[in-house]
Design an enzyme around this catalytic site. Structure first.
Site, PDB file in Angstrom:
ATOM      1  N   HIS A 160       0.839  -1.194   0.000  1.00 11.64           N
ATOM      2  CA  HIS A 160       0.000   0.000   0.000  1.00 11.64           C
ATOM      3  C   HIS A 160       0.877   1.249   0.000  1.00 11.64           C
ATOM      4  O   HIS A 160       0.801   2.065  -0.900  1.00 11.64           O
ATOM      5  CB  HIS A 160      -0.938  -0.012   1.210  1.00 11.64           C
ATOM      6  CG  HIS A 160      -1.941   1.093   1.224  1.00 11.64           C
ATOM      7  ND1 HIS A 160      -3.010   1.119   2.094  1.00 11.64           N
ATOM      8  CD2 HIS A 160      -2.048   2.230   0.489  1.00 11.64           C
ATOM      9  CE1 HIS A 160      -3.727   2.217   1.886  1.00 11.64           C
ATOM     10  NE2 HIS A 160      -3.163   2.913   0.921  1.00 11.64           N
ATOM     11  N   GLU A 189       0.312   8.312  -3.590  1.00  7.01           N
ATOM     12  CA  GLU A 189       1.130   8.011  -2.410  1.00  7.01           C
ATOM     13  C   GLU A 189       2.279   9.013  -2.267  1.00  7.01           C
ATOM     14  O   GLU A 189       2.593   9.465  -1.162  1.00  7.01           O
ATOM     15  CB  GLU A 189       1.670   6.581  -2.497  1.00  7.01           C
ATOM     16  CG  GLU A 189       0.617   5.502  -2.313  1.00  7.01           C
ATOM     17  CD  GLU A 189      -0.008   5.527  -0.929  1.00  7.01           C
ATOM     18  OE1 GLU A 189       0.739   5.390   0.059  1.00  7.01           O
ATOM     19  OE2 GLU A 189      -1.240   5.702  -0.831  1.00  7.01           O
ATOM     20  N   HIS A 231       1.868  11.513   0.868  1.00  4.76           N
ATOM     21  CA  HIS A 231       2.699  11.121   2.006  1.00  4.76           C
ATOM     22  C   HIS A 231       4.156  11.567   1.886  1.00  4.76           C
ATOM     23  O   HIS A 231       4.714  12.132   2.827  1.00  4.76           O
ATOM     24  CB  HIS A 231       2.640   9.607   2.199  1.00  4.76           C
ATOM     25  CG  HIS A 231       1.272   9.085   2.482  1.00  4.76           C
ATOM     26  ND1 HIS A 231       0.597   9.360   3.648  1.00  4.76           N
ATOM     27  CD2 HIS A 231       0.434   8.304   1.738  1.00  4.76           C
ATOM     28  CE1 HIS A 231      -0.590   8.771   3.623  1.00  4.76           C
ATOM     29  NE2 HIS A 231      -0.716   8.133   2.482  1.00  4.76           N
TER      30      HIS A 231
END
Length: 406
Positions: free
Chosen positions: A92, A150, A154
């Site tokens: 993930h 992502e 992040h």
């Protein structure tokens, strides 16, 4: 009195079992941080503070990850539809959570990219891309849009990936390539499927497994630290490994720590195979929004008033209608007549120029960055509008934002 060697061996084995009653399966395996390096990243001294330690706040932020000093390696078990190999929990992401369990997101627009795949192609990272396409797979959308999400959400919050942490002659976006290598390398050190398989826990459409057995199998391969497991309707869905970090994200040492969240799994867990024999998909979680969006008001718990269309708190007018939508890669989005909603400069805001922020829900409460509490400097009166902020940063008045469906 004399005893045979066989008798002595039997007694010794019994004593050993009493003194150390753990079986070989229960033995704790030492976690080994992957060997990481970056030729272009700033060198970090050996005495670099560990993230979230007392010295981390004043350390060189190119060498100590802060404020996101808890690194979380997350994995999916997607079985319907089946995603990835039958014997792999797919990747993930790697997330920088704050030391208190909250997190920032989409932190630095100057670092954002339109396509992670295009950047890696430009840097000649074809072998890395081939691997990512096999193990880093979303359950919806394209792999590239998932990787890009992502990175933008992040990685732009990782202090050790900033341009200032790289040499002036480093290739453009070298930090992104280093990040992608790191995420894959850390992922490969925690093979969830193999950890479970070694403990006799394998996908089975007719069995359930004790939550304690699940956790023991994972914890014993992670320095004995508590691993986080998530379930949906009793089915295993995600596994998270938590770390502190000594050094930078791309060349540091990953140090296992205990889960700082709470598990959503029941005492008995279903672990269905990816071959389609696991039965019908679990029903939608109550916290999941309808795919088409749900309309409602956002009220202030314990207070009068609600949010108006620009995102401010107002007590003397009509509540704005908000649309709660499903975010592509988890969580929810909020939109008013003014446009997408996000947290901008520390305050909840809805405007046409905003990105669609990623929120989650705790029941009916709106959560941002892991924080379900919100705050404001005062309670508005008359025609006054007051901005609201996640956590306690907004002021002394604390409350929840409650979505009330129409």
């Amino acid at each position: 009195m004399q005893f045979s060697l066989a008798t002595i061996a039997t007694v010794a084995a019994a004593v050993s079992a009493l003194v150390c009653p753990y079986t070989k399966r229960d033995a704790v395996a030492a976690f080994t941080s992957p060997p990481l390096s970056s030729a272009d990243h700033k060198s970090c001294p050996a005495d670099t503070p560990v993230s979230c330690s007392s010295g981390a706040g004043s350390a060189d932020l190119c060498c100590t990850e802060s404020p996101g000093g808890v690194l979380v390696l997350t994995q999916f078990w997607d079985w319907t539809p089946a995603i990835g190999p039958d014997d792999l929990f797919t990747l993930h992401g790697l997330w920088p959570d704050n030391c208190d369990g909250s997190y920032a997101q989409f932190c630095d627009k100057s670092m954002e990219v339109q396509s992670v795949a295009a950047v890696l192609q430009q840097l000649g990272e074809t072998e890395l891309l081939d691997k990512m396409n096999k193990i880093w797979i979303p359950n919806r959308g394209s792999t590239d849009s998932f990787w890009t999400h992502e990175w933008n959400k992040h990685a732009t919050c990782m202090s050790t990936l900033k341009d200032k942490c790289y040499s002036s002659d480093a290739p453009q976006y070298q930090s992104l390539a280093d990040w992608a290598h790191t995420v894959v390398n850390v992922f490969e050190t925690v093979n969830t499927y193999k950890f479970l398989e070694a403990a006799g826990i394998t996908p089975d459409s007719s069995k359930t497994y004790a939550k304690t057995d699940f956790l023991n199998a994972l914890n014993s391969n992670f320095d004995g630290k508590q691993v986080h497991i998530s379930c949906k309707s009793g089915y295993i869905s995600e596994v998270w490994y938590y770390f502190h970090l000594k050094g930078s994200v791309v060349s540091g040492q990953y140090l296992p720590i205990d889960d700082i969240g709470s598990s959503s799994c029941p005492d008995q867990i279903k672990f269905p195979p990816k071959d389609g024999s696991g039965g019908t998909p679990p029903p939608t979680d109550p916290s999941d929004p309808p795919t088409g969006g749900s309309k409602g008001f956002i009220n202030i718990s314990g207070q009068s008033g609600c949010l108006i269309s620009n995102g401010n708190w107002y007590t003397s007018g009509t509540c704005a209608t908000y649309t709660l939508g499903e975010s592509q890669y988890g969580g929810v989005t909020l939109t008013s007549s003014k446009g997408p909603c996000d947290v901008v400069n520390g305050k909840f805001s809805c405007a046409s120029g905003n990105n669609a922020g990623q929120f989650t829900q705790d029941g009916s409460n709106i959560v941002y960055g892991g924080k379900s509490d919100w705050s404001a400097p005062s309670v508005p009166s008359g025609s006054q509008q007051v901005g609201v902020s996640p956590g306690s940063a907004g002021g002394s008045v604390s409350f929840n934002l409650v979505f009330a469906a129409k």
